[in-house]
Design a protein around this motif. Structure first.
Motif, PDB file in Angstrom:
ATOM      1  N   LEU A 109      49.065  34.809  60.485  1.00  0.00           N
ATOM      2  CA  LEU A 109      48.992  35.319  61.854  1.00  0.00           C
ATOM      3  C   LEU A 109      48.155  34.384  62.726  1.00  0.00           C
ATOM      4  O   LEU A 109      48.551  34.044  63.844  1.00  0.00           O
ATOM      5  N   GLU A 110      47.034  33.950  62.215  1.00  0.00           N
ATOM      6  CA  GLU A 110      46.175  33.011  62.944  1.00  0.00           C
ATOM      7  C   GLU A 110      46.918  31.688  63.169  1.00  0.00           C
ATOM      8  O   GLU A 110      46.827  31.096  64.248  1.00  0.00           O
ATOM      9  N   HIS A 111      47.656  31.221  62.173  1.00  0.00           N
ATOM     10  CA  HIS A 111      48.447  29.995  62.310  1.00  0.00           C
ATOM     11  C   HIS A 111      49.461  30.142  63.449  1.00  0.00           C
ATOM     12  O   HIS A 111      49.627  29.234  64.269  1.00  0.00           O
ATOM     13  N   ARG A 112      50.133  31.294  63.523  1.00  0.00           N
ATOM     14  CA  ARG A 112      51.097  31.536  64.600  1.00  0.00           C
ATOM     15  C   ARG A 112      50.417  31.535  65.965  1.00  0.00           C
ATOM     16  O   ARG A 112      50.963  31.048  66.948  1.00  0.00           O
ATOM     17  N   ARG A 113      49.213  32.090  66.034  1.00  0.00           N
ATOM     18  CA  ARG A 113      48.472  32.097  67.298  1.00  0.00           C
ATOM     19  C   ARG A 113      48.124  30.676  67.713  1.00  0.00           C
ATOM     20  O   ARG A 113      48.324  30.284  68.862  1.00  0.00           O
ATOM     21  N   ARG A 114      47.626  29.887  66.780  1.00  0.00           N
ATOM     22  CA  ARG A 114      47.233  28.504  67.096  1.00  0.00           C
ATOM     23  C   ARG A 114      48.431  27.656  67.519  1.00  0.00           C
ATOM     24  O   ARG A 114      48.278  26.740  68.314  1.00  0.00           O
ATOM     25  N   ASN A 115      49.604  27.943  66.962  1.00  0.00           N
ATOM     26  CA  ASN A 115      50.811  27.192  67.307  1.00  0.00           C
ATOM     27  C   ASN A 115      51.482  27.703  68.575  1.00  0.00           C
ATOM     28  O   ASN A 115      52.532  27.198  68.953  1.00  0.00           O
ATOM     29  N   GLY A 116      50.908  28.719  69.201  1.00  0.00           N
ATOM     30  CA  GLY A 116      51.462  29.237  70.442  1.00  0.00           C
ATOM     31  C   GLY A 116      52.651  30.171  70.254  1.00  0.00           C
ATOM     32  O   GLY A 116      53.304  30.543  71.224  1.00  0.00           O
ATOM     33  N   GLU A 117      52.947  30.557  69.007  1.00  0.00           N
ATOM     34  CA  GLU A 117      54.069  31.468  68.757  1.00  0.00           C
ATOM     35  C   GLU A 117      53.758  32.876  69.237  1.00  0.00           C
ATOM     36  O   GLU A 117      54.666  33.635  69.546  1.00  0.00           O
ATOM     37  N   ILE A 118      52.481  33.210  69.286  1.00  0.00           N
ATOM     38  CA  ILE A 118      52.056  34.510  69.815  1.00  0.00           C
ATOM     39  C   ILE A 118      50.922  34.257  70.809  1.00  0.00           C
ATOM     40  O   ILE A 118      50.162  33.305  70.660  1.00  0.00           O
ATOM     41  N   SER A 119      50.852  35.086  71.824  1.00  0.00           N
ATOM     42  CA  SER A 119      49.808  34.909  72.830  1.00  0.00           C
ATOM     43  C   SER A 119      49.125  36.244  73.084  1.00  0.00           C
ATOM     44  O   SER A 119      49.719  37.307  72.930  1.00  0.00           O
ATOM     45  N   SER A 120      47.891  36.161  73.514  1.00  0.00           N
ATOM     46  CA  SER A 120      47.110  37.373  73.731  1.00  0.00           C
ATOM     47  C   SER A 120      47.624  38.202  74.896  1.00  0.00           C
ATOM     48  O   SER A 120      47.413  39.401  74.942  1.00  0.00           O
ATOM     49  N   GLU A 121      48.313  37.589  75.831  1.00  0.00           N
ATOM     50  CA  GLU A 121      48.796  38.319  77.000  1.00  0.00           C
ATOM     51  C   GLU A 121      50.074  39.106  76.719  1.00  0.00           C
ATOM     52  O   GLU A 121      50.342  40.106  77.354  1.00  0.00           O
ATOM     53  N   LYS A 122      50.898  38.648  75.783  1.00  0.00           N
ATOM     54  CA  LYS A 122      52.223  39.224  75.616  1.00  0.00           C
ATOM     55  C   LYS A 122      52.516  39.796  74.235  1.00  0.00           C
ATOM     56  O   LYS A 122      53.544  40.428  74.060  1.00  0.00           O
ATOM     57  N   THR A 123      51.672  39.563  73.281  1.00  0.00           N
ATOM     58  CA  THR A 123      52.004  39.911  71.902  1.00  0.00           C
ATOM     59  C   THR A 123      51.245  41.123  71.407  1.00  0.00           C
ATOM     60  O   THR A 123      50.027  41.181  71.525  1.00  0.00           O
ATOM     61  N   MET A 124      51.984  42.064  70.866  1.00  0.00           N
ATOM     62  CA  MET A 124      51.367  43.205  70.183  1.00  0.00           C
ATOM     63  C   MET A 124      51.215  42.828  68.713  1.00  0.00           C
ATOM     64  O   MET A 124      52.142  42.267  68.116  1.00  0.00           O
ATOM     65  N   VAL A 125      50.052  43.124  68.147  1.00  0.00           N
ATOM     66  CA  VAL A 125      49.768  42.829  66.747  1.00  0.00           C
ATOM     67  C   VAL A 125      49.284  44.112  66.107  1.00  0.00           C
ATOM     68  O   VAL A 125      48.440  44.810  66.671  1.00  0.00           O
ATOM     69  N   TRP A 126      49.821  44.448  64.914  1.00  0.00           N
ATOM     70  CA  TRP A 126      49.407  45.665  64.238  1.00  0.00           C
ATOM     71  C   TRP A 126      49.585  45.533  62.737  1.00  0.00           C
ATOM     72  O   TRP A 126      50.262  44.645  62.248  1.00  0.00           O
ATOM     73  N   SER A 127      48.932  46.449  62.041  1.00  0.00           N
ATOM     74  CA  SER A 127      49.048  46.530  60.594  1.00  0.00           C
ATOM     75  C   SER A 127      49.162  47.994  60.200  1.00  0.00           C
ATOM     76  O   SER A 127      48.313  48.788  60.597  1.00  0.00           O
TER      77      SER A 127
END
Length: 133
Positions: A109-127
């Protein structure tokens, strides 16, 4: 679903705050033996992120220096420690089209964030493991 990050991934909720330097022994899932030396919470998080099978969410851990009482056992399940539950959890996120993607571990998940695949403005993250917490 819970929005779990705003400026980058929020990896620890307030309820899970603990010192990353706290030391634990862990019971190796393959051998049943306790670790020879203690490891920090930060190290346990890194181990969990590798996908190894000798440390999992169900691994038994013991906090070094903790004195057992009548109400507490020395050894507890790793996932009962909130920050370690978060590190061991399977995570899901939405992509730019709103489709659910996952499960992935916290490291991926952190790798995806660093690569720009997910962003804090548009991405919902849950477990799902954290939904009831």
């Amino acid at each position: 679903a819970k929005l779990l990050f705003s400026n980058g991934i929020k990896t620890m909720t307030e309820s899970s705050a603990c010192r990353l330097s706290e030391l634990y022994l862990y019971q190796n899932a393959k051998t049943g033996q306790p670790s020879a030396t203690p490891v920090s919470v930060e190290q346990l998080c890194r181990i969990l992120g590798t996908g190894t099978t000798h440390v999992t969410a169900n691994t038994m851990v013991w906090k070094v220096g903790e004195t057992p009482t009548d109400d507490a056992q020395e050894w507890k399940v790793l996932k009962d420690i909130p920050v370690l539950l978060e590190a061991s959890a399977q995570w899901y996120c939405t992509n730019s089209s709103g489709e659910s993607k996952g499960p992935v571990n916290a490291k991926a998940l952190e790798h995806r964030r660093r690569n720009g695949e997910i962003s804090s403005e548009k991405t919902m993250v849950w477990s799902p493991q954290l939904e009831s917490k």
